[in-house]
Enzyme design. Structure first.
Site, PDB file in Angstrom:
ATOM      1  N   GLY A 246      81.475  14.617  84.922  1.00 53.06           N
ATOM      2  CA  GLY A 246      80.930  15.031  86.216  1.00 53.06           C
ATOM      3  C   GLY A 246      81.959  15.003  87.332  1.00 53.06           C
ATOM      4  O   GLY A 246      83.119  15.391  87.167  1.00 53.06           O
ATOM      5  N   ILE A 247      81.506  14.540  88.474  1.00 51.14           N
ATOM      6  CA  ILE A 247      82.349  14.552  89.672  1.00 51.14           C
ATOM      7  C   ILE A 247      83.580  13.671  89.471  1.00 51.14           C
ATOM      8  O   ILE A 247      84.686  14.030  89.874  1.00 51.14           O
ATOM      9  CB  ILE A 247      81.509  14.086  90.896  1.00 51.14           C
ATOM     10  CG1 ILE A 247      80.423  15.139  91.197  1.00 51.14           C
ATOM     11  CG2 ILE A 247      82.386  13.852  92.103  1.00 51.14           C
ATOM     12  CD1 ILE A 247      79.409  14.727  92.254  1.00 51.14           C
ATOM     13  N   TYR A 380      68.412   4.387  95.995  1.00 51.04           N
ATOM     14  CA  TYR A 380      69.638   5.196  96.000  1.00 51.04           C
ATOM     15  C   TYR A 380      70.110   5.464  97.434  1.00 51.04           C
ATOM     16  O   TYR A 380      71.282   5.292  97.766  1.00 51.04           O
ATOM     17  CB  TYR A 380      69.336   6.509  95.270  1.00 51.04           C
ATOM     18  CG  TYR A 380      70.500   7.452  95.122  1.00 51.04           C
ATOM     19  CD1 TYR A 380      71.493   7.224  94.166  1.00 51.04           C
ATOM     20  CD2 TYR A 380      70.607   8.597  95.911  1.00 51.04           C
ATOM     21  CE1 TYR A 380      72.554   8.116  94.001  1.00 51.04           C
ATOM     22  CE2 TYR A 380      71.651   9.488  95.756  1.00 51.04           C
ATOM     23  CZ  TYR A 380      72.621   9.246  94.803  1.00 51.04           C
ATOM     24  OH  TYR A 380      73.682  10.132  94.646  1.00 51.04           O
TER      25      TYR A 380
END
Ligand SMILES: NC(=O)c1ccc[n+]([C@@H]2O[C@H](COP(=O)([O-])OP(=O)(O)OC[C@H]3O[C@@H](n4cnc5c(N)ncnc54)[C@H](O)[C@@H]3O)[C@@H](O)[C@H]2O)c1
Length: 474
Positions: A246-247, A380
């Site tokens: 991913g990132i 989150y």
């Protein structure tokens, strides 16, 4: 992860279909495929204007000329005196803006020096400059307003006008996103003038493809010498957490592209994927849970003997465990808080004692969820908003060491995390921004590499949204 609608809308059938139904056609964004180039605007033209009391003409012209761009002006523009004076001093020539019929290439960017705005009348100069030019902006064009930071404004009116620029840029960004163009605001504090080069390179180039409607401030960076962005990460040692995919994998890859030695860290359960990602970058894999009590010591023990110390730390590892608060278990709460925020605080505390170079730079990944909030993400969003506050609070300490800490807040990015979302919110999530598409992991990685560079000295304690100007929390 891919955006099938974007590809479809650019096919010949898709174009007809979308126009018949009045559906949007998300623009194709141009992204860099090479390291930061010295002359990264070579062959392009930048049209510059300003108010007639502007004070930043010299550093602006120097930086834009240094990128290899041709400098253009509108000869009848009233704000020319400071620009002409600076150009004469720097021995730079300013060409007139060619007519649309001339066949000359259009200007890639419009830059306005708003540093002297201090009245309602003077703000008209911005309108007079931008209004006739904005429709001629090519696809993937750039608008950049450069103003005095409100904190550095020396009068009520100057502060008012400085804040007015934020509204102007946010609105214009929403108008020009359809053709892949962006508008941003660079605020300059007193003493930050010498730090304009790196943010100008970022905002005027493909490296900021998914950054729009944003404000970034540059301030003084005492005790550091200004260096150029191209090549500035060469030989630097960078730790990236959550680097297996991913990132994080993209951040590792862009840092390696810029010449950094990358140490990629990920959870031991991801050791295989981490090994593959690192092998492709000549990086070193470190299979370690960020929440391990001795994580900082183990990082320092891995890095110290082989590389001396870390120049860059990127806190990217993160998880979601979404539930409405009424249904959220303490396990979900603790896990997210611990990985996304607690681990960053603990690891930094340890690395600041041992492992991070004195002038080391830290970049933390936040989220627009931490800015706008999101039902089902109290855990989150608390962590991601906490990261923003943490970067702000730690900035003075980092500045004293000659380093910096900043945060990057991604919007909707095409990764496994977002691919796992149900289809309807996923489709809405990727479209509700000025560029009508999700970003790519590379977009976050480009912003991180820019902020990780010592050339970004003077940018400290900031949060840069990389979200295509997502309407969420905007
Ligand atoms: N994808 C998006 O749209 C988006 C948007 C906003 C913010 N972010 C943030 O960007 C960061 C990366 O997101 P992504 O989409 O690439 O997610 P991802 O799930 O694809 O990758 C996260 C990585 O972190 C690692 N990780 C998780 N817990 C760990 C632990 N305890 N120790 C070590 N490594 C651990 C995972 O193994 C994984 O490799 C996260 O902080 C996320 O919150 C992502």
């Amino acid at each position: 992860m891919s955006d099938r609608y974007l590809d479809f809308a650019h096919s010949s059938f898709g174009k007809t279909f979308a126009s018949m139904l009045g559906l949007p056609t998300p623009p194709r964004l141009r992204r860099p495929d090479a390291p930061w180039a010295g002359q990264l605007l070579e062959g392009k033209f930048v049209l510059i204007g300003g108010d007639d009391a502007a004070v930043l003409s010299e550093p602006l012209l120097t930086a834009i000329h240094g990128m290899g761009a041709g400098l253009r002006i509108v000869p009848e523009h009233v704000g020319l005196p400071p620009l002409k004076k600076a150009a004469a001093k720097l021995k730079l020539s300013l060409a007139g803006n060619p007519s649309a019929e001339s066949g000359e290439p259009r200007s890639h960017a419009l830059v306005f020096d708003a540093s002297g705005l201090n009245s309602i009348e003077s703000i008209r100069e911005l309108y007079d400059f931008m209004q006739p030019l904005v429709r001629g902006l090519p696809s993937n064009g750039r608008v950049l307003v450069v103003s005095r930071a409100p904190e550095s404004a020396d009068s009520v009116l100057a502060k008012t006008m400085s804040m007015a620029m934020r509204g102007f840029v946010r609105s214009l960004a929403k108008e020009i996103g359809k053709n892949g163009s962006t508008a941003n605001l660079l605020e300059v504090e007193i003493g930050g003038e010498s730090g304009l080069d790196a943010p100008l390179r970022f905002f005027l180039s493909e490296h900021s493809a998914y950054v729009s409607g944003q404000t970034l401030s540059v301030g003084p960076a005492e005790g550091t010498s200004r260096i150029a962005l191209p090549g500035s990460l060469n030989g630097k040692v960078a730790l990236v957490t959550g680097a297996a995919r991913g990132i994080g994998a993209s951040i590792a890859s862009v840092l390696a592209r810029e010449g950094a030695q990358v140490i990629g860290m990920d959870h031991p359960s991801q050791e295989g994927a981490l090994g593959e990602t690192m092998a492709s970058l000549n990086g070193v894999g470190l299979a370690l849970d960020v929440t391990a009590a001795d994580a900082a010591e183990r990082i320092a023990a891995e890095v110290g003997p082989r590389f001396g110390g870390l120049d860059v730390v990127v806190h990217n590892a993160g998880v979601t465990r979404d539930k409405m608060l009424r249904n959220m278990s303490p396990q979900f709460w603790d896990m997210v808080l611990n990985i996304n925020l607690g681990a960053i605080l603990r690891i930094n505390e340890g690395l600041l004692k041992k492992g991070l170079q004195q002038n080391g730079r830290i970049v933390c990944i936040s989220s627009i969820g931490g800015i706008g909030g999101n039902a089902g993400q109290t855990n989150y969003a608390s962590t991601k908003a906490g990261v923003i506050g943490y970067a702000d609070a730690m900035a003075p300490l980092m500045a004293k060491r000659g380093g910096a800490i900043n945060a990057v807040a991604p919007g909707f990015i095409e990764t496994q995390m977002t691919a796992a979302m149900p289809m309807a919110p996923r489709e809405v999530g990727r479209r509700i921004n000025s560029l009508s598409q999700g970003g790519m992991p590379q977009d976050i990685a480009e912003a991180v590499a820019f902020l990780a560079s010592p050339a970004a000295a003077g940018i400290n304690g900031r949060t840069l949204r990389v979200c295509g100007q997502n309407w969420f929390g905007a």
